[in-house]
Motif scaffolding. Sequence first.
Motif, PDB file in Angstrom:
ATOM      1  N   SER A 231       0.853  -1.185   0.000  1.00 22.63           N
ATOM      2  CA  SER A 231       0.000   0.000   0.000  1.00 22.63           C
ATOM      3  C   SER A 231       0.890   1.237   0.000  1.00 22.63           C
ATOM      4  O   SER A 231       1.909   1.269   0.697  1.00 22.63           O
ATOM      5  CB  SER A 231      -0.893  -0.002   1.240  1.00 22.63           C
ATOM      6  OG  SER A 231      -1.456   1.289   1.453  1.00 22.63           O
ATOM      7  N   PRO A 232       0.533   2.279  -0.742  1.00 26.59           N
ATOM      8  CA  PRO A 232       1.337   3.513  -0.735  1.00 26.59           C
ATOM      9  C   PRO A 232       1.502   4.107   0.659  1.00 26.59           C
ATOM     10  O   PRO A 232       2.448   4.852   0.907  1.00 26.59           O
ATOM     11  CB  PRO A 232       0.535   4.452  -1.645  1.00 26.59           C
ATOM     12  CG  PRO A 232      -0.267   3.555  -2.510  1.00 26.59           C
ATOM     13  CD  PRO A 232      -0.602   2.359  -1.670  1.00 26.59           C
ATOM     14  N   LYS A 233       0.598   3.752   1.575  1.00 28.34           N
ATOM     15  CA  LYS A 233       0.651   4.286   2.932  1.00 28.34           C
ATOM     16  C   LYS A 233       1.495   3.424   3.874  1.00 28.34           C
ATOM     17  O   LYS A 233       1.630   3.761   5.057  1.00 28.34           O
ATOM     18  CB  LYS A 233      -0.769   4.429   3.483  1.00 28.34           C
ATOM     19  CG  LYS A 233      -1.632   5.412   2.706  1.00 28.34           C
ATOM     20  CD  LYS A 233      -3.027   5.511   3.298  1.00 28.34           C
ATOM     21  CE  LYS A 233      -3.885   6.495   2.509  1.00 28.34           C
ATOM     22  NZ  LYS A 233      -5.273   6.604   3.059  1.00 28.34           N
ATOM     23  N   ASP A 234       2.032   2.337   3.374  1.00 29.95           N
ATOM     24  CA  ASP A 234       2.832   1.451   4.208  1.00 29.95           C
ATOM     25  C   ASP A 234       4.039   2.209   4.777  1.00 29.95           C
ATOM     26  O   ASP A 234       4.737   2.924   4.056  1.00 29.95           O
ATOM     27  CB  ASP A 234       3.306   0.251   3.387  1.00 29.95           C
ATOM     28  CG  ASP A 234       3.858  -0.870   4.248  1.00 29.95           C
ATOM     29  OD1 ASP A 234       4.898  -0.663   4.901  1.00 29.95           O
ATOM     30  OD2 ASP A 234       3.257  -1.956   4.272  1.00 29.95           O
ATOM     31  N   ASN A 235       4.290   2.049   6.074  1.00 27.41           N
ATOM     32  CA  ASN A 235       5.401   2.756   6.724  1.00 27.41           C
ATOM     33  C   ASN A 235       6.749   2.427   6.107  1.00 27.41           C
ATOM     34  O   ASN A 235       7.672   3.247   6.137  1.00 27.41           O
ATOM     35  CB  ASN A 235       5.423   2.415   8.218  1.00 27.41           C
ATOM     36  CG  ASN A 235       4.261   3.025   8.975  1.00 27.41           C
ATOM     37  OD1 ASN A 235       3.694   4.032   8.544  1.00 27.41           O
ATOM     38  ND2 ASN A 235       3.891   2.415  10.091  1.00 27.41           N
ATOM     39  N   PHE A 236       6.862   1.228   5.553  1.00 24.07           N
ATOM     40  CA  PHE A 236       8.124   0.803   4.939  1.00 24.07           C
ATOM     41  C   PHE A 236       8.515   1.713   3.775  1.00 24.07           C
ATOM     42  O   PHE A 236       9.687   1.840   3.432  1.00 24.07           O
ATOM     43  CB  PHE A 236       7.990  -0.648   4.450  1.00 24.07           C
ATOM     44  CG  PHE A 236       9.256  -1.230   3.891  1.00 24.07           C
ATOM     45  CD1 PHE A 236      10.348  -1.488   4.715  1.00 24.07           C
ATOM     46  CD2 PHE A 236       9.360  -1.523   2.536  1.00 24.07           C
ATOM     47  CE1 PHE A 236      11.515  -2.023   4.199  1.00 24.07           C
ATOM     48  CE2 PHE A 236      10.526  -2.058   2.016  1.00 24.07           C
ATOM     49  CZ  PHE A 236      11.602  -2.310   2.854  1.00 24.07           C
ATOM     50  N   LEU A 237       7.521   2.361   3.165  1.00 28.07           N
ATOM     51  CA  LEU A 237       7.776   3.209   1.997  1.00 28.07           C
ATOM     52  C   LEU A 237       7.959   4.685   2.359  1.00 28.07           C
ATOM     53  O   LEU A 237       8.130   5.516   1.472  1.00 28.07           O
ATOM     54  CB  LEU A 237       6.610   3.071   1.002  1.00 28.07           C
ATOM     55  CG  LEU A 237       6.377   1.673   0.433  1.00 28.07           C
ATOM     56  CD1 LEU A 237       5.109   1.653  -0.411  1.00 28.07           C
ATOM     57  CD2 LEU A 237       7.566   1.202  -0.386  1.00 28.07           C
TER      58      LEU A 237
END
Length: 247
Positions: A231-237
Motif C-alpha cells: 500500500s502507498p501508505k505502508d510505513n516501509f515506503l
Amino acid sequence: MLKEERQAFIIKQINLHNKVLSSDLSVKLNVSEDTVRRDLNELAESGKILKVHGGALSKSFHYPFQQVEVYAKESKKEIAGKVVNMLQDSMTILVGGGTTMVEVARMVPDSLKCTFFTVSPLVALELAERSNSTVILLGGQLSKSSQIIIGAQVINQLAEIKVDLCILGTNSLSTADGLTDSDWEVVQVKKAMIRAAKKTAIMSIAEKLGSNQNMKVCDLSAIHYLITDLSPKDNFLGDYAQVVTVM
C-alpha cells in the motif's frame, strides 16, 4: 553455514535479482568461489537455476512463456495492475524487460490506443497481441543474460525518441544508492531509456527495496513514480515517499 542454507540463500538471491555472480556470492557467504561454483553446479543439475559463466540466472526470468514458477508472481501481478491504471490513450510509452513487465503487458487492455517502444522481445510479443496499440521493438544486440537489447545501436535509437513515460523493473533500489544493477551494458541502456522519457516509473517488489548492486543507473530523485506491491501508505515506503510518488 550448512550447504543447504547456502543454497537456499543463493536461490533467494537469484529469485530477487534474476542474476548472481559467483564472486559476489563468495563475499556475501564468506566462502571460497570454488564452494560457490559447486553449489551452483548442484542447483543447476537439479534444475533449479541456469548456470552461466561467472554465475547463474533465474529460470523463471528466462523462460516466462514456459510453465516455470515465477517468483512472487502475485506481487508482480499487483504491481502490474497499478501500472496499467496509469496508462492512457495516445500515450507514448517506453518499457523494459523482466517478469513484472511481462505481467504488465499481459494486462494491457485491448482497447488501449498507445505506442509502445520496448527493448525486450518477450514484452514486444505480449504487447503485439493488443490490436489497438502500436509496438516498436528497438534493434541491436540481444543480451543472453538480461534478454533485452543492448549496445550502441539501441542507445543511439533511444536518443532519437521522446516518450511520455518510461516503465522499468529494478534489480535493486534504495534511498541511499538509487537504482542499481550488476550488468554494465544493461545500466547503459537503462540510463538511455530514462533520458528518453519525460517521466520514469520504477516497478519493484518490496523485497528488493533497500538492496543495492555495484553499478549505478540513477539517483532516486531521477525517478518520478515507485510502484510496489505494498500500500502507498505502508510505513516501509516512508523514506521513498519523501522523494518520489509512491503507488
